[in-house]
Design an enzyme around this catalytic site. Structure first.
Site, mmCIF file in Angstrom:
data_model
loop_
_atom_site.group_PDB
_atom_site.id
_atom_site.type_symbol
_atom_site.label_atom_id
_atom_site.label_comp_id
_atom_site.label_asym_id
_atom_site.label_seq_id
_atom_site.Cartn_x
_atom_site.Cartn_y
_atom_site.Cartn_z
ATOM 1 N N HIS A 34 0.832 -1.217 0.000
ATOM 2 C CA HIS A 34 0.000 0.000 0.000
ATOM 3 C C HIS A 34 0.862 1.261 0.000
ATOM 4 O O HIS A 34 0.431 2.313 0.464
ATOM 5 C CB HIS A 34 -0.991 0.007 1.176
ATOM 6 C CG HIS A 34 -2.135 -0.958 0.964
ATOM 7 N ND1 HIS A 34 -3.259 -0.627 0.260
ATOM 8 C CD2 HIS A 34 -2.279 -2.254 1.328
ATOM 9 C CE1 HIS A 34 -4.073 -1.672 0.219
ATOM 10 N NE2 HIS A 34 -3.491 -2.679 0.854
ATOM 11 N N THR A 35 2.040 1.135 -0.516
ATOM 12 C CA THR A 35 2.912 2.303 -0.652
ATOM 13 C C THR A 35 2.937 2.805 -2.096
ATOM 14 O O THR A 35 3.277 3.953 -2.342
ATOM 15 C CB THR A 35 4.359 1.956 -0.246
ATOM 16 O OG1 THR A 35 4.682 0.689 -0.816
ATOM 17 C CG2 THR A 35 4.522 1.876 1.262
ATOM 18 N N ASP A 36 2.578 1.933 -3.049
ATOM 19 C CA ASP A 36 2.777 2.329 -4.464
ATOM 20 C C ASP A 36 1.940 3.537 -4.874
ATOM 21 O O ASP A 36 2.432 4.457 -5.519
ATOM 22 C CB ASP A 36 2.611 1.143 -5.431
ATOM 23 C CG ASP A 36 1.251 0.473 -5.427
ATOM 24 O OD1 ASP A 36 0.432 0.782 -4.530
ATOM 25 O OD2 ASP A 36 0.999 -0.373 -6.310
ATOM 26 N N GLY A 123 -4.340 -12.660 -4.595
ATOM 27 C CA GLY A 123 -3.408 -11.550 -4.355
ATOM 28 C C GLY A 123 -2.117 -11.704 -5.126
ATOM 29 O O GLY A 123 -1.094 -11.121 -4.776
ATOM 30 N N SER A 125 -2.012 -11.018 -8.402
ATOM 31 C CA SER A 125 -2.167 -10.114 -9.550
ATOM 32 C C SER A 125 -2.432 -10.827 -10.859
ATOM 33 O O SER A 125 -1.804 -10.527 -11.882
ATOM 34 C CB SER A 125 -0.933 -9.214 -9.694
ATOM 35 O OG SER A 125 -0.831 -8.424 -8.571
ATOM 36 N N SER A 126 -3.362 -11.743 -10.821
ATOM 37 C CA SER A 126 -3.753 -12.385 -12.081
ATOM 38 C C SER A 126 -4.336 -11.343 -13.029
ATOM 39 O O SER A 126 -4.175 -11.439 -14.250
ATOM 40 C CB SER A 126 -4.751 -13.511 -11.828
ATOM 41 O OG SER A 126 -5.891 -12.994 -11.197
ATOM 42 N N ASP A 171 1.812 -3.873 -9.536
ATOM 43 C CA ASP A 171 1.492 -5.189 -10.109
ATOM 44 C C ASP A 171 1.836 -5.255 -11.595
ATOM 45 O O ASP A 171 2.459 -6.209 -12.070
ATOM 46 C CB ASP A 171 0.002 -5.497 -9.929
ATOM 47 C CG ASP A 171 -0.417 -5.452 -8.479
ATOM 48 O OD1 ASP A 171 0.470 -5.421 -7.608
ATOM 49 O OD2 ASP A 171 -1.627 -5.435 -8.221
ATOM 50 N N TYR A 221 -10.222 -0.841 -0.671
ATOM 51 C CA TYR A 221 -8.956 -0.423 -1.291
ATOM 52 C C TYR A 221 -9.060 1.044 -1.722
ATOM 53 O O TYR A 221 -8.208 1.870 -1.398
ATOM 54 C CB TYR A 221 -8.654 -1.309 -2.509
ATOM 55 C CG TYR A 221 -7.315 -1.005 -3.140
ATOM 56 C CD1 TYR A 221 -6.179 -1.717 -2.768
ATOM 57 C CD2 TYR A 221 -7.173 -0.003 -4.092
ATOM 58 C CE1 TYR A 221 -4.938 -1.430 -3.333
ATOM 59 C CE2 TYR A 221 -5.949 0.289 -4.655
ATOM 60 C CZ TYR A 221 -4.836 -0.436 -4.283
ATOM 61 O OH TYR A 221 -3.608 -0.145 -4.835
HETATM 62 C C1 GLA Z 1 -2.941 -4.336 -4.989
HETATM 63 C C2 GLA Z 1 -2.749 -3.182 -5.964
HETATM 64 C C3 GLA Z 1 -1.316 -2.660 -5.927
HETATM 65 C C4 GLA Z 1 -0.867 -2.371 -4.505
HETATM 66 C C5 GLA Z 1 -1.208 -3.530 -3.570
HETATM 67 C C6 GLA Z 1 -0.935 -3.195 -2.134
HETATM 68 O O1 GLA Z 1 -2.188 -5.433 -5.401
HETATM 69 O O2 GLA Z 1 -3.078 -3.577 -7.265
HETATM 70 O O3 GLA Z 1 -1.187 -1.531 -6.751
HETATM 71 O O4 GLA Z 1 -1.420 -1.173 -4.037
HETATM 72 O O5 GLA Z 1 -2.548 -3.944 -3.689
HETATM 73 O O6 GLA Z 1 0.415 -2.979 -1.920
#
Ligand code: GLA
Length: 386
Positions: A34-36, A123, A125-126, A171, A221
């Protein structure tokens, strides 16, 4: 494991032409959650699970998509790729086509078959792997000459506008830019990134899949992102140069503590601490100090659970159980939260003990067996053939 030859055969069976094949992997994130979207730092890597797209030009105005996983077709007029209510998987691709058109690219009709072995809702990132494999294939086939970096931004645009999740860039960037055997530290503001090898001779990366995806995941989110923006708004009044939480310090937060609600304060403090943790953790890894790195993983989990509030009972349980097992260097929830996987660094000799113990405690509490994945680090998006 997904077999490109099988996907190609399916394409030939359906469309009777020879397709281009492109693959794009899922991702893990070692630390920096959650830093991006706060312009901060992350430490992702692409993994050995991927989405593969088979693509060729179509004969008429329409483009046709076929998902092997859903056994479902979707056709649309190529010049009008609107968002649809069903099937939802098509939106990730339609958004990419929309953005190509908006960029002035004359997308010609195409046929496309998709399959993959990135677990969905885990989680990993599919969705980014799907967007990126497709964007890369379209760009390659239709010779648009868009850079890899811009393809990641197109994929992110699709996620924002067609999937409705205001994600950061991690991602998509990891899926496209990953390198085999390596993770990288990404500065999400400048997109500068530095690769480093991850030595898997000592530790193994094991993912425990909670197999839940609580329905509030995407709304919460977007709410977190808004809460971070609220923090920026407050501090900007005092420090006009502040653009994102990346630019603030804990001292600045403390000084203006009274202007924040507890909630927004906690969100901001977590992000400030997590950014610093990524920088410190990259030094730990450079020095081979896995113990120090692992401690930071636990701290990240604590922050995500208590201050950022994106964990859930199942994820907290998995991390608590992992903590009890000797051989676990570090563990934490990974990705957006409210379900999905935990990432565990486990001493290589102890992996079997770890998997057995985790499986046992999970089943004792929740009944069904859990999916556990041992992953290795892979190259980002590439052309397989064609
Ligand atoms: C999801 C989002 C990313 C990122 C993460 C948390 O994967 O797609 O951009 O924010 O959550 O780090």
């Amino acid at each position: 494991m997904i077999n490109p030859a099988t996907l190609k055969a399916k394409f030939v069976e359906l469309f009777d032409t020879q397709p281009l094949l492109v693959r794009s992997p899922g991702r893990i994130n070692l630390i920096g959650e959650h830093t991006d979207y706060n312009d901060g730092y992350v430490m992702p890597a692409a993994i050995d699970r991927q989405i593969i797209v088979a693509m060729d030009f179509a004969a008429d105005d329409h483009s046709t998509l076929y998902s092997v996983k859903h056994n479902e077709f979707f056709s649309f007029h190529t010049a009008d790729p609107g968002r649809v209510t069903s099937p939802l998987w098509a939106n990730y691709l339609l958004g990419v086509v929309r953005k190509f058109l908006d960029l002035g690219k004359a997308v010609k009709p195409f046929n496309c078959v998709i399959d993959g072995d990135v677990p969905t809702g885990a989680g990993l990132s599919s969705s980014a792997a799907l967007e990126c494999s497709f964007a890369f294939a379209l760009n390659h086939q239709q010779r648009f000459n868009i850079s890899k970096k811009d393809l990641t931004l197109i994929a992110q645009w699709s996620e924002h506008h067609y999937a409705g999740v205001k994600c950061g860039i991690m991602d998509q960037f990891a899926s496209v830019m990953g390198e085999k055997g390596k993770a990288f530290v990404l500065d999400c503001r400048s997109l500068e990134h530095r690769y480093f090898p991850v030595d898997l001779t000592q530790v193994t990366i094991v993912l425990c899949d909670s197999m839940v995806k609580h329905t509030l995941a995407s709304t919460e989110y977007n709410t977190r992102r808004a809460e971070c923006e609220e923090g920026v708004r407050i501090l900007k009044q005092h420090y006009p140069n502040v653009i994102a939480l990346r630019d603030i310090t804990s001292e600045m937060l403390e000084k203006h503590r009274s202007e924040f609600s507890d909630k927004v304060y906690n969100r901001c403090l977590y992000v400030v601490e997590e950014n610093q943790r990524v920088l410190d953790a990259s030094r730990d890894l450079a020095e081979g100090n896995l113990a120090a790195f692992g401690k930071k993983m636990f701290l990240t989990h604590e922050g995500l659970s208590k201050m950022y509030e994106v964990s859930c009972e199942e994820l907290d349980f998995l991390v608590d159980e992992a903590k009890k097992i000797s051989g676990v260097v570090g563990a934490r929830m990974m990705g957006g939260g409210f379900g999905g996987c935990t990432i565990n660094f486990v001493a290589r000799d102890e992996v079997k003990v770890f998997i057995d113990a985790m499986q046992k405690s999970w089943q004792a509490k929740y009944g069904d067996p859990m999916n556990i994945y041992v992953v290795s680090l892979a190259d980002g998006t590439s052309v397989i053939s064609g």
